[in-house]
Scaffold this motif. Structure first.
Motif, PDB file in Angstrom:
ATOM      1  N   MET A 218      19.803 -20.674 -25.557  1.00  0.00           N
ATOM      2  CA  MET A 218      19.150 -20.024 -24.421  1.00  0.00           C
ATOM      3  C   MET A 218      20.128 -19.152 -23.629  1.00  0.00           C
ATOM      4  SD  MET A 218      15.944 -20.459 -24.125  1.00  0.00           S
ATOM      5  CE  MET A 218      15.821 -19.857 -22.440  1.00  0.00           C
ATOM      6  N   PRO A 219      19.734 -17.918 -23.318  1.00  0.00           N
ATOM      7  CA  PRO A 219      20.578 -17.075 -22.449  1.00  0.00           C
ATOM      8  C   PRO A 219      20.697 -17.696 -21.055  1.00  0.00           C
ATOM      9  CG  PRO A 219      18.846 -15.782 -23.535  1.00  0.00           C
ATOM     10  CD  PRO A 219      18.525 -17.228 -23.761  1.00  0.00           C
ATOM     11  N   HIS A 220      21.848 -17.577 -20.472  1.00  0.00           N
ATOM     12  CA  HIS A 220      22.081 -18.187 -19.166  1.00  0.00           C
ATOM     13  C   HIS A 220      21.161 -17.614 -18.096  1.00  0.00           C
ATOM     14  CE1 HIS A 220      26.403 -19.682 -20.271  1.00  0.00           C
ATOM     15  NE2 HIS A 220      25.463 -20.136 -21.071  1.00  0.00           N
ATOM     16  N   ASP A 221      20.890 -16.324 -18.165  1.00  0.00           N
ATOM     17  CA  ASP A 221      19.991 -15.716 -17.177  1.00  0.00           C
ATOM     18  C   ASP A 221      18.634 -16.404 -17.176  1.00  0.00           C
ATOM     19  OD1 ASP A 221      21.922 -13.915 -16.465  1.00  0.00           O
ATOM     20  OD2 ASP A 221      21.072 -12.226 -17.565  1.00  0.00           O
ATOM     21  N   SER A 222      18.116 -16.675 -18.373  1.00  0.00           N
ATOM     22  CA  SER A 222      16.793 -17.299 -18.488  1.00  0.00           C
ATOM     23  C   SER A 222      16.796 -18.716 -17.944  1.00  0.00           C
ATOM     24  CB  SER A 222      16.345 -17.303 -19.953  1.00  0.00           C
ATOM     25  OG  SER A 222      16.227 -15.988 -20.455  1.00  0.00           O
ATOM     26  N   ILE A 223      17.886 -19.438 -18.156  1.00  0.00           N
ATOM     27  CA  ILE A 223      17.982 -20.811 -17.652  1.00  0.00           C
ATOM     28  C   ILE A 223      17.991 -20.803 -16.122  1.00  0.00           C
ATOM     29  CG2 ILE A 223      19.438 -22.871 -17.548  1.00  0.00           C
ATOM     30  CD1 ILE A 223      20.497 -22.051 -20.356  1.00  0.00           C
ATOM     31  N   VAL A 224      18.798 -19.943 -15.538  1.00  0.00           N
ATOM     32  CA  VAL A 224      18.894 -19.866 -14.076  1.00  0.00           C
ATOM     33  C   VAL A 224      17.548 -19.465 -13.477  1.00  0.00           C
ATOM     34  CG1 VAL A 224      19.975 -18.628 -12.164  1.00  0.00           C
ATOM     35  CG2 VAL A 224      21.366 -19.419 -14.089  1.00  0.00           C
ATOM     36  N   ASP A 225      16.906 -18.487 -14.092  1.00  0.00           N
ATOM     37  CA  ASP A 225      15.595 -18.050 -13.588  1.00  0.00           C
ATOM     38  C   ASP A 225      14.572 -19.185 -13.646  1.00  0.00           C
ATOM     39  OD1 ASP A 225      16.605 -15.540 -13.135  1.00  0.00           O
ATOM     40  OD2 ASP A 225      15.749 -14.641 -14.946  1.00  0.00           O
ATOM     41  N   MET A 226      14.576 -19.942 -14.726  1.00  0.00           N
ATOM     42  CA  MET A 226      13.626 -21.041 -14.885  1.00  0.00           C
ATOM     43  C   MET A 226      13.869 -22.134 -13.852  1.00  0.00           C
ATOM     44  SD  MET A 226      11.015 -22.303 -16.568  1.00  0.00           S
ATOM     45  CE  MET A 226      10.865 -21.715 -18.257  1.00  0.00           C
ATOM     46  N   LEU A 227      15.122 -22.436 -13.568  1.00  0.00           N
ATOM     47  CA  LEU A 227      15.438 -23.447 -12.555  1.00  0.00           C
ATOM     48  C   LEU A 227      14.836 -23.071 -11.206  1.00  0.00           C
ATOM     49  CD1 LEU A 227      19.193 -24.168 -13.398  1.00  0.00           C
ATOM     50  CD2 LEU A 227      17.306 -25.796 -13.614  1.00  0.00           C
ATOM     51  N   ALA A 228      14.949 -21.796 -10.865  1.00  0.00           N
ATOM     52  CA  ALA A 228      14.420 -21.338  -9.579  1.00  0.00           C
ATOM     53  C   ALA A 228      12.897 -21.318  -9.587  1.00  0.00           C
ATOM     54  CB  ALA A 228      14.969 -19.946  -9.262  1.00  0.00           C
ATOM     55  N   GLU A 229      12.299 -20.813 -10.654  1.00  0.00           N
ATOM     56  CA  GLU A 229      10.838 -20.708 -10.736  1.00  0.00           C
ATOM     57  C   GLU A 229      10.172 -22.080 -10.706  1.00  0.00           C
ATOM     58  OE1 GLU A 229      10.136 -18.567 -14.306  1.00  0.00           O
ATOM     59  OE2 GLU A 229      11.086 -16.717 -13.580  1.00  0.00           O
ATOM     60  N   GLN A 230      10.780 -23.050 -11.382  1.00  0.00           N
ATOM     61  CA  GLN A 230      10.206 -24.386 -11.474  1.00  0.00           C
ATOM     62  C   GLN A 230      10.579 -25.270 -10.283  1.00  0.00           C
ATOM     63  OE1 GLN A 230       8.378 -25.945 -14.032  1.00  0.00           O
ATOM     64  NE2 GLN A 230       8.095 -24.044 -15.185  1.00  0.00           N
ATOM     65  N   ASP A 231      11.504 -24.790  -9.453  1.00  0.00           N
ATOM     66  CA  ASP A 231      12.025 -25.621  -8.359  1.00  0.00           C
ATOM     67  C   ASP A 231      12.488 -26.967  -8.920  1.00  0.00           C
ATOM     68  OD1 ASP A 231      12.713 -26.252  -5.732  1.00  0.00           O
ATOM     69  OD2 ASP A 231      10.764 -27.159  -5.317  1.00  0.00           O
ATOM     70  N   ALA A 232      13.298 -26.880  -9.959  1.00  0.00           N
ATOM     71  CA  ALA A 232      13.686 -28.068 -10.725  1.00  0.00           C
ATOM     72  C   ALA A 232      14.642 -28.966  -9.947  1.00  0.00           C
ATOM     73  CB  ALA A 232      14.327 -27.648 -12.037  1.00  0.00           C
ATOM     74  N   ASP A 233      14.525 -30.249 -10.215  1.00  0.00           N
ATOM     75  CA  ASP A 233      15.438 -31.235  -9.637  1.00  0.00           C
ATOM     76  C   ASP A 233      16.656 -31.475 -10.520  1.00  0.00           C
ATOM     77  OD1 ASP A 233      13.712 -32.260  -7.333  1.00  0.00           O
ATOM     78  OD2 ASP A 233      12.374 -32.539  -9.043  1.00  0.00           O
ATOM     79  N   LEU A 234      16.483 -31.269 -11.820  1.00  0.00           N
ATOM     80  CA  LEU A 234      17.519 -31.668 -12.773  1.00  0.00           C
ATOM     81  C   LEU A 234      17.601 -30.663 -13.911  1.00  0.00           C
ATOM     82  CD1 LEU A 234      19.451 -34.081 -13.741  1.00  0.00           C
ATOM     83  CD2 LEU A 234      17.508 -34.785 -15.157  1.00  0.00           C
ATOM     84  N   LEU A 235      18.834 -30.383 -14.342  1.00  0.00           N
ATOM     85  CA  LEU A 235      19.086 -29.620 -15.560  1.00  0.00           C
ATOM     86  C   LEU A 235      19.829 -30.519 -16.536  1.00  0.00           C
ATOM     87  CD1 LEU A 235      19.126 -26.938 -17.182  1.00  0.00           C
ATOM     88  CD2 LEU A 235      21.354 -26.474 -16.122  1.00  0.00           C
ATOM     89  N   ALA A 236      19.280 -30.661 -17.736  1.00  0.00           N
ATOM     90  CA  ALA A 236      19.943 -31.418 -18.803  1.00  0.00           C
ATOM     91  C   ALA A 236      20.451 -30.426 -19.841  1.00  0.00           C
ATOM     92  CB  ALA A 236      18.976 -32.408 -19.435  1.00  0.00           C
TER      93      ALA A 236
END
Length: 353
Positions: free
Chosen positions: A265-283
């Motif tokens: 996964m590209p890092h940009d996509s991971i960062v964007d998803m964390l923000a969009e999902q309002d995620a609590d955790l990244l594994a």
């Protein structure tokens, strides 16, 4: 992570890698049996020499002697299974040490010489083993052996039926994942390293296990109510996703709302998803040690983003099993050796926050 005291040495190796590889190759051809190698064999040696330098740099940057030693043991088992001479392999590390000693200074030179000396000793000693992946004490051992045999003989329908029957008979998804599918995948990897199965067979077996996991989804997604959000991913260039898939499924069972992004996964996509999902955790899962610096870069980027202050980061994968300090070195909040532990640690981190 604080700057490595060997950063200048690593930069020198990386910036001059092509020249260094050719110097090592030239010195090796003059000193051992490589004189009789064909052009194809020489190209393979050139590629392996480049890998050796890359792993050496990764171990230096992460201050991890065990990362380097584990790589050398893995390389020894693999190359000896292909019929190569261990004395020539050992001498190759002396050659690397001699060439790099003329290029490096101070701490970097001393550390490289130390690591290459350790590699020489590991190649020369009598240690030659793999840790078995299938444990006879496992209560599901017989099912694991049966499933493995179906995979290796390309009996897809029987493999899928075995897993489906176990689920229908009440075996938990947790046990199917952790006591059958996971150890069998590790054993297939052992067989590949021992030159007993081909890359094609290993990929085929992995594909069937992914199919077996997928057929359990109707049971998985009818599980507990969801309380926290998790994003699960591999960094750019990391292609091994099946272990992370199992972790994600177990955490879904344990009440997490999970989003599995998978491999490479590209890092940009991971960062964007964390923000969009309002995620609590990244594994983050890392199997190939040369991807550790990519995980460190991703984590550093997340830490610098004020919108992601609440995100906790847990890592897992093969390199962390061999060096318990690595997760701290790359800036993660924690590490878990298996899916059950990941679920417990993640919950405690998020709720403590």
């Amino acid at each position: 992570m604080s700057a490595s005291p060997f950063q200048l040495g690593v930069d020198s190796i990386r910036n001059n890698s092509d020249e260094l590889v050719e110097k090592i190759m030239h010195k090796s051809v003059l000193t051992d049996g490589m004189r009789s190698y064909s052009p194809y064999q020489l190209d393979k040696c050139r590629r392996d020499t480049r890998y050796n330098l890359q792993f050496l740099c990764e171990a230096l940057l992460l201050a991890s002697d065990s990362l380097w030693e584990d790589y050398v043991r893995w390389l020894k088992f693999l190359l000896l299974s292909l019929g190569l001479n261990k004395h020539s392999l050992a001498e190759h590390f002396h050659t690397i040490s001699d060439v790099l000693a003329s290029e490096l200074e101070g701490e970097s030179r001393a550390k490289v010489q130390d690591l290459c000396s350790r590699a020489f000793d590991l190649m020369e000693d009598e240690e030659y083993f793999q840790v078995p992946a299938l444990d006879p004490q496992n209560p599901y051992y017989q099912y694991a052996v049966e499933y493995k045999n179906y995979l290796l003989t390309a009996q897809k329908q029987k493999a899928m039926q075995l897993i489906n029957d176990l689920a229908q008979q009440g075996t938990s998804i947790r046990n199917i994942h952790l006591d059958i599918l996971q150890p069998v995948q590790r054993e297939i990897g052992n067989l590949w390293q021992a030159n007993l199965v081909t890359v094609a067979q290993e990929h085929y077996c992995t594909g069937l296990t992914q199919l077996a996991i997928a057929q359990l989804y109707p049971l998985l997604f009818s599980a507990n109510p969801k309380h926290h959000k998790m994003i699960a991913t591999c960094v750019s260039g990391e292609l091994h996703e099946i272990g992370l898939r199992m972790v994600t499924d177990i955490m879904e069972l344990d009440g997490w709302d999970t989003s599995f992004l998978g491999a490479n996964m590209p890092h940009d996509s991971i960062v964007d998803m964390l923000a969009e999902q309002d995620a609590d955790l990244l594994a983050i899962s890392i199997t190939f040690p040369l991807n550790l610096h990519k995980a460190e870069s991703l984590i550093s980027r997340i830490r610098s983003d004020t919108k992601l202050n609440k995100v906790k980061i847990i890592v897992g994968g093969y390199p962390f099993l061999n060096d318990p300090k690595l997760w701290q070195q790359i800036g993660a909040d924690s590490f878990a050796s298996d899916a059950n532990l990941a679920s417990r640690i993640a919950l405690s981190m998020v709720e403590a926050r």
